[in-house]
Design an enzyme around this catalytic site. Structure first.
Site, PDB file in Angstrom:
ATOM      1  N   HIS A  36     -34.859 -78.780  39.631  1.00 12.53           N
ATOM      2  CA  HIS A  36     -33.542 -79.326  39.963  1.00 12.53           C
ATOM      3  C   HIS A  36     -33.597 -80.474  40.968  1.00 12.53           C
ATOM      4  CE1 HIS A  36     -33.923 -76.696  43.509  1.00 12.53           C
ATOM      5  NE2 HIS A  36     -32.949 -77.393  44.054  1.00 12.53           N
ATOM      6  N   ASP A  37     -34.642 -80.525  41.800  1.00  4.80           N
ATOM      7  CA  ASP A  37     -34.740 -81.572  42.816  1.00  4.80           C
ATOM      8  C   ASP A  37     -35.796 -82.627  42.492  1.00  4.80           C
ATOM      9  OD1 ASP A  37     -32.730 -81.101  44.643  1.00  4.80           O
ATOM     10  OD2 ASP A  37     -33.935 -79.822  45.943  1.00  4.80           O
ATOM     11  N   LYS A  72     -35.630 -86.146  43.894  1.00  4.60           N
ATOM     12  CA  LYS A  72     -35.916 -86.485  45.285  1.00  4.60           C
ATOM     13  C   LYS A  72     -37.216 -87.280  45.436  1.00  4.60           C
ATOM     14  CE  LYS A  72     -33.238 -83.050  47.813  1.00  4.60           C
ATOM     15  NZ  LYS A  72     -33.246 -81.892  48.728  1.00  4.60           N
ATOM     16  N   HIS A  74     -30.355 -88.694  44.065  1.00 10.22           N
ATOM     17  CA  HIS A  74     -31.409 -87.811  43.563  1.00 10.22           C
ATOM     18  C   HIS A  74     -30.929 -86.947  42.399  1.00 10.22           C
ATOM     19  CE1 HIS A  74     -29.735 -84.338  45.838  1.00 10.22           C
ATOM     20  NE2 HIS A  74     -30.457 -83.604  45.025  1.00 10.22           N
ATOM     21  N   HIS A 115     -26.343 -79.867  39.955  1.00  6.10           N
ATOM     22  CA  HIS A 115     -26.346 -78.774  40.935  1.00  6.10           C
ATOM     23  C   HIS A 115     -25.614 -79.101  42.238  1.00  6.10           C
ATOM     24  CE1 HIS A 115     -29.919 -81.058  42.300  1.00  6.10           C
ATOM     25  NE2 HIS A 115     -29.737 -80.488  43.470  1.00  6.10           N
ATOM     26  N   HIS A 116     -25.190 -80.355  42.426  1.00  6.92           N
ATOM     27  CA  HIS A 116     -24.371 -80.702  43.593  1.00  6.92           C
ATOM     28  C   HIS A 116     -22.903 -80.935  43.236  1.00  6.92           C
ATOM     29  CE1 HIS A 116     -27.263 -80.776  46.848  1.00  6.92           C
ATOM     30  NE2 HIS A 116     -28.119 -81.417  46.069  1.00  6.92           N
ATOM     31  N   ASP A 132     -29.336 -72.708  45.601  1.00  8.19           N
ATOM     32  CA  ASP A 132     -29.766 -73.896  46.340  1.00  8.19           C
ATOM     33  C   ASP A 132     -29.110 -73.946  47.724  1.00  8.19           C
ATOM     34  OD1 ASP A 132     -31.098 -76.500  46.499  1.00  8.19           O
ATOM     35  OD2 ASP A 132     -29.096 -77.361  46.331  1.00  8.19           O
TER      36      ASP A 132
END
Length: 403
Positions: A269-270, A273, A298, A322-323, A351
């Site tokens: 998911h990240d 970044k 990101h 996811h944000h 998260d």
């Protein structure tokens, strides 16, 4: 080279920077600078003292207070060799380890490990010279130098730099091979918009690897480690989020296949970044408006990267969101609650939990009970109530997770 050797070379070239995320935070700490720009520009520096000094002075602490910048410059000038050894050793070792986790043969792992060896024996990490340097590494280093100087100055800049480094960094025989194939059509293709398709078309077909479910798990785990290596503050983050997500999904009645799929999304998911500098990710103070906008990218990068893999099409959309928030104030798209999938809501909840319980540059870790209390205030706006209930049930099943 045989077809099998060409296959190994192809993946060495694509994966040569697997370990780069592992020294990003250290570069920011030492040089007080943006690690992404630093790494790009460092590839243009040769062995001469004036070049090295110019690079240090032009890349160290330019936005830091004068006293901090002076201390950083002096530390680098006094301990430059040891620091460079440390940074390159970390990158090379980590890159080779991840290549093995991705099931590539040892020849590929060694090709990545020895990328920074120089033909004259003055490179790193082991000071190998001449033909003792793996051929994959020698070709990869030449290709890296060619690409950087082509981007900055075009074909003539490449040819001039290769000759300057002939017999020093680079194998003379390989330089001759490069100049033999670098005709007008080559340079046009290198600068063209269809470069991705051209690279994909080069893949040798002699060594096909079945992409089964276990291998997809290994790929997700490996690239989760690449992401988590980027910062000491995110070490283990992707793996922990994946654990919470898997247990939450089990509590919520997901079947084994869907849990396995969702765990991969959590591990990745990240991944976006990797496109954000540690000078922002690890900043100890509050981010300014411009820095916050960079951080928000990101999520866009995550979806863009994962969307390139056919097997990760749906996963890309779930992980990239996811944000997003139930009240529509999230990013990158500002989705409304009805447009946010349950799988995304699970990842978001896990998260947030891990982000609060882990130490950050600006604060220490927060205890579990306090974290759940903080999160409860966002249920219905950022956090899904069903997911939060599953998280609480999950956390108290883990013997190590106590308040």
């Amino acid at each position: 080279m045989s077809d099998d050797e060409l296959w190994g070379l192809y993946y060495t070239l694509l994966l040569k920077d697997l370990g780069c995320s592992s020294n990003a935070a250290r570069i920011c700490e030492l040089y007080l600078t943006n690690d992404l720009a630093f790494k790009h520009d460092f590839k243009t520096v040769g062995d001469s003292l004036p070049q090295v000094l110019n690079f240090v002075l032009s890349h160290t602490g330019l936005r830091a207070p004068l006293a901090e910048r002076f201390r950083a410059v002096m530390n680098i000038l006094r301990n430059g060799k040891e620091l460079a050894d440390e940074l390159i050793q970390t990158r090379c070792q980590r890159g080779a380890e991840i290549a093995r986790l991705l099931r590539f043969p040892e020849t590929v792992a060694q090709g990545i490990y020895h990328l920074d060896e120089h033909f004259n024996g003055k490179g790193r990490p082991d000071g190998l010279a001449g033909q003792s340097i793996p051929l994959y590494s020698r070709i990869a280093l030449l290709s890296q130098v060619a690409d950087v100087f082509h981007t900055g100055g075009g074909p003539q800049a490449v040819l001039s730099e290769l000759q300057r480094r002939r017999g020093q960094w680079l194998d003379p025989e390989l330089i001759d091979a490069f100049t033999a194939v670098a005709d007008d059509a080559f340079w046009a293709q290198l600068a063209g918009t269809d470069i991705d398709a051209a690279v994909l078309a080069l893949e040798p077909g002699s060594h096909l690897v079945p992409l089964d479910e276990d291998y997809l798990d290994d790929i997700a785990t490996a690239f989760g480690q690449v992401v988590d290596s980027k910062s000491p503050y995110t070490s283990g983050h992707s793996a922990r989020v994946a654990l919470y997500v898997d247990l939450m999904a089990e509590t919520m009645g997901f079947d084994a296949d869907r849990r396995r799929w969702l765990k991969r999304a959590a591990l990745l998911h990240d991944i976006g970044k990797l496109g954000v500098s540690n000078s922002i990710l690890d900043k100890p103070g509050k981010l300014d408006g411009e820095e916050w906008e960079v951080v928000r990218t990101h999520a866009v990068y995550t979806e863009a990267i994962l969307s390139r893999i056919d097997a990760f099409g749906e996963l890309a959309r779930i992980a990239g969101a996811h944000h997003e928030r139930l009240d529509g104030t999230g990013y990158p798209r500002g989705l409304a609650a009805q447009d946010i999938d349950l799988e995304t809501r699970i990842i978001t909840c896990a998260d947030i939990f891990d982000a609060i319980t882990a130490a950050r540059p600006y604060r220490g870790a927060i205890p579990i009970d306090k974290t759940l209390e903080i999160m409860s205030e966002s249920v219905g706006t950022a956090i899904d109530a069903e997911c939060f209930a599953a998280l609480k049930a999950t956390i108290h099943r883990l013997p190590a997770m106590t308040s």
